[in-house]
Design a protein around this motif. Structure first.
Motif, PDB file in Angstrom:
ATOM      1  N   LEU A  37       0.820  -1.224   0.000  1.00 56.23           N
ATOM      2  CA  LEU A  37       0.000   0.000   0.000  1.00 56.23           C
ATOM      3  C   LEU A  37       0.847   1.263   0.000  1.00 56.23           C
ATOM      4  O   LEU A  37       0.495   2.260  -0.626  1.00 56.23           O
ATOM      5  CB  LEU A  37      -0.938   0.009   1.205  1.00 56.23           C
ATOM      6  N   SER A  38       1.977   1.232   0.693  1.00 52.40           N
ATOM      7  CA  SER A  38       2.781   2.452   0.821  1.00 52.40           C
ATOM      8  C   SER A  38       3.543   2.798  -0.450  1.00 52.40           C
ATOM      9  O   SER A  38       4.099   3.887  -0.558  1.00 52.40           O
ATOM     10  CB  SER A  38       3.744   2.342   2.007  1.00 52.40           C
ATOM     11  N   SER A  39       3.559   1.912  -1.428  1.00 50.70           N
ATOM     12  CA  SER A  39       4.253   2.224  -2.678  1.00 50.70           C
ATOM     13  C   SER A  39       3.306   2.812  -3.728  1.00 50.70           C
ATOM     14  O   SER A  39       3.717   3.120  -4.832  1.00 50.70           O
ATOM     15  CB  SER A  39       4.952   0.976  -3.228  1.00 50.70           C
ATOM     16  N   LYS A  40       2.034   2.981  -3.365  1.00 55.88           N
ATOM     17  CA  LYS A  40       1.036   3.526  -4.297  1.00 55.88           C
ATOM     18  C   LYS A  40       0.602   4.918  -3.852  1.00 55.88           C
ATOM     19  O   LYS A  40       0.099   5.085  -2.746  1.00 55.88           O
ATOM     20  CB  LYS A  40      -0.189   2.615  -4.344  1.00 55.88           C
ATOM     21  N   LEU A 119       7.295   2.190  10.575  1.00 53.94           N
ATOM     22  CA  LEU A 119       8.348   2.936   9.886  1.00 53.94           C
ATOM     23  C   LEU A 119       9.673   2.165   9.867  1.00 53.94           C
ATOM     24  O   LEU A 119      10.469   2.328   8.937  1.00 53.94           O
ATOM     25  CB  LEU A 119       8.525   4.314  10.519  1.00 53.94           C
ATOM     26  N   LYS A 120       9.891   1.309  10.840  1.00 56.02           N
ATOM     27  CA  LYS A 120      11.118   0.501  10.882  1.00 56.02           C
ATOM     28  C   LYS A 120      11.114  -0.612   9.833  1.00 56.02           C
ATOM     29  O   LYS A 120      12.172  -1.033   9.377  1.00 56.02           O
ATOM     30  CB  LYS A 120      11.317  -0.115  12.265  1.00 56.02           C
ATOM     31  N   VAL A 121       9.923  -1.111   9.463  1.00 58.54           N
ATOM     32  CA  VAL A 121       9.859  -2.239   8.532  1.00 58.54           C
ATOM     33  C   VAL A 121       9.431  -1.838   7.122  1.00 58.54           C
ATOM     34  O   VAL A 121       9.466  -2.671   6.221  1.00 58.54           O
ATOM     35  CB  VAL A 121       8.923  -3.366   9.047  1.00 58.54           C
ATOM     36  N   ASP A 122       9.045  -0.586   6.911  1.00 65.04           N
ATOM     37  CA  ASP A 122       8.516  -0.183   5.613  1.00 65.04           C
ATOM     38  C   ASP A 122       9.201   1.085   5.091  1.00 65.04           C
ATOM     39  O   ASP A 122       8.746   2.202   5.333  1.00 65.04           O
ATOM     40  CB  ASP A 122       7.007   0.042   5.734  1.00 65.04           C
ATOM     41  N   PRO A 123      10.291   0.920   4.334  1.00 66.72           N
ATOM     42  CA  PRO A 123      11.011   2.097   3.819  1.00 66.72           C
ATOM     43  C   PRO A 123      10.164   2.961   2.883  1.00 66.72           C
ATOM     44  O   PRO A 123      10.344   4.173   2.824  1.00 66.72           O
ATOM     45  CB  PRO A 123      12.217   1.508   3.087  1.00 66.72           C
ATOM     46  N   LYS A 124       9.223   2.367   2.166  1.00 65.75           N
ATOM     47  CA  LYS A 124       8.347   3.155   1.282  1.00 65.75           C
ATOM     48  C   LYS A 124       7.429   4.061   2.099  1.00 65.75           C
ATOM     49  O   LYS A 124       7.143   5.185   1.710  1.00 65.75           O
ATOM     50  CB  LYS A 124       7.497   2.237   0.396  1.00 65.75           C
ATOM     51  N   LEU A 125       6.972   3.575   3.250  1.00 66.01           N
ATOM     52  CA  LEU A 125       6.145   4.393   4.134  1.00 66.01           C
ATOM     53  C   LEU A 125       6.957   5.564   4.670  1.00 66.01           C
ATOM     54  O   LEU A 125       6.461   6.688   4.764  1.00 66.01           O
ATOM     55  CB  LEU A 125       5.582   3.553   5.285  1.00 66.01           C
ATOM     56  N   VAL A 126       8.209   5.313   4.999  1.00 68.50           N
ATOM     57  CA  VAL A 126       9.097   6.386   5.462  1.00 68.50           C
ATOM     58  C   VAL A 126       9.207   7.464   4.383  1.00 68.50           C
ATOM     59  O   VAL A 126       9.092   8.665   4.656  1.00 68.50           O
ATOM     60  CB  VAL A 126      10.498   5.833   5.821  1.00 68.50           C
TER      61      VAL A 126
END
Length: 143
Positions: A37-40, A119-126
């Protein structure tokens, strides 16, 4: 004191994790979908509207020559695009009414621990968070 007390209240498990042994088989698939989801960009473009609109993703490179009329035209197009997105968002939001209590009365303080874990596991969300959020109301809407 309240912030410290509620901070980790939702951080015990990540959204794709489960305490149900029978559901454990779905964890990897759920994790993949949720992290995707965070890459869209669409994930972050509604139904709630970020004050000030979305930042320009092309770094402003579409303006050539740099004279004031071109910059004003680009800004007008951006505002028109943001307004169109706001109308679409308002329509989506109206379909979600009434919002679940957790969303209607969203308490950022209780989600801080979970947010930090995500945020620690999802660099795209960061990346999306740093691009779209700037604190205050935008921060609340982002989450």
């Amino acid at each position: 004191i309240r912030k410290e007390t509620v901070r980790d209240s939702l951080a015990e498990i990540l959204p794709w994790e489960t305490r149900d042994a029978e559901m454990e088989i779905l964890v990897d698939e759920c994790k993949e979908v949720i992290l995707g989801l965070s890459s869209k960009d669409d994930t972050f473009q509604g139904p709630f509207v970020l004050t000030g609109g979305l930042p320009n993703t092309n770094g402003g490179g579409e303006v050539e020559g740099g004279d004031d009329d071109d910059e004003e035209d680009v800004e007008n197009k951006k505002v028109a695009k943001d307004m169109a997105a706001a109308e679409i968002s308002a329509e989506k939001l109206s379909k979600l009414q009434p919002l679940p209590t957790l969303l209607a009365d969203f308490d950022l303080d209780t989600h801080v621990g979970l947010i930090q874990r995500l945020l620690k596991v999802d660099p795209k969300l960061v990346e999306m968070h740093s691009r779209l959020s700037s604190g205050g109301q935008r921060e609340l809407i982002f989450w």
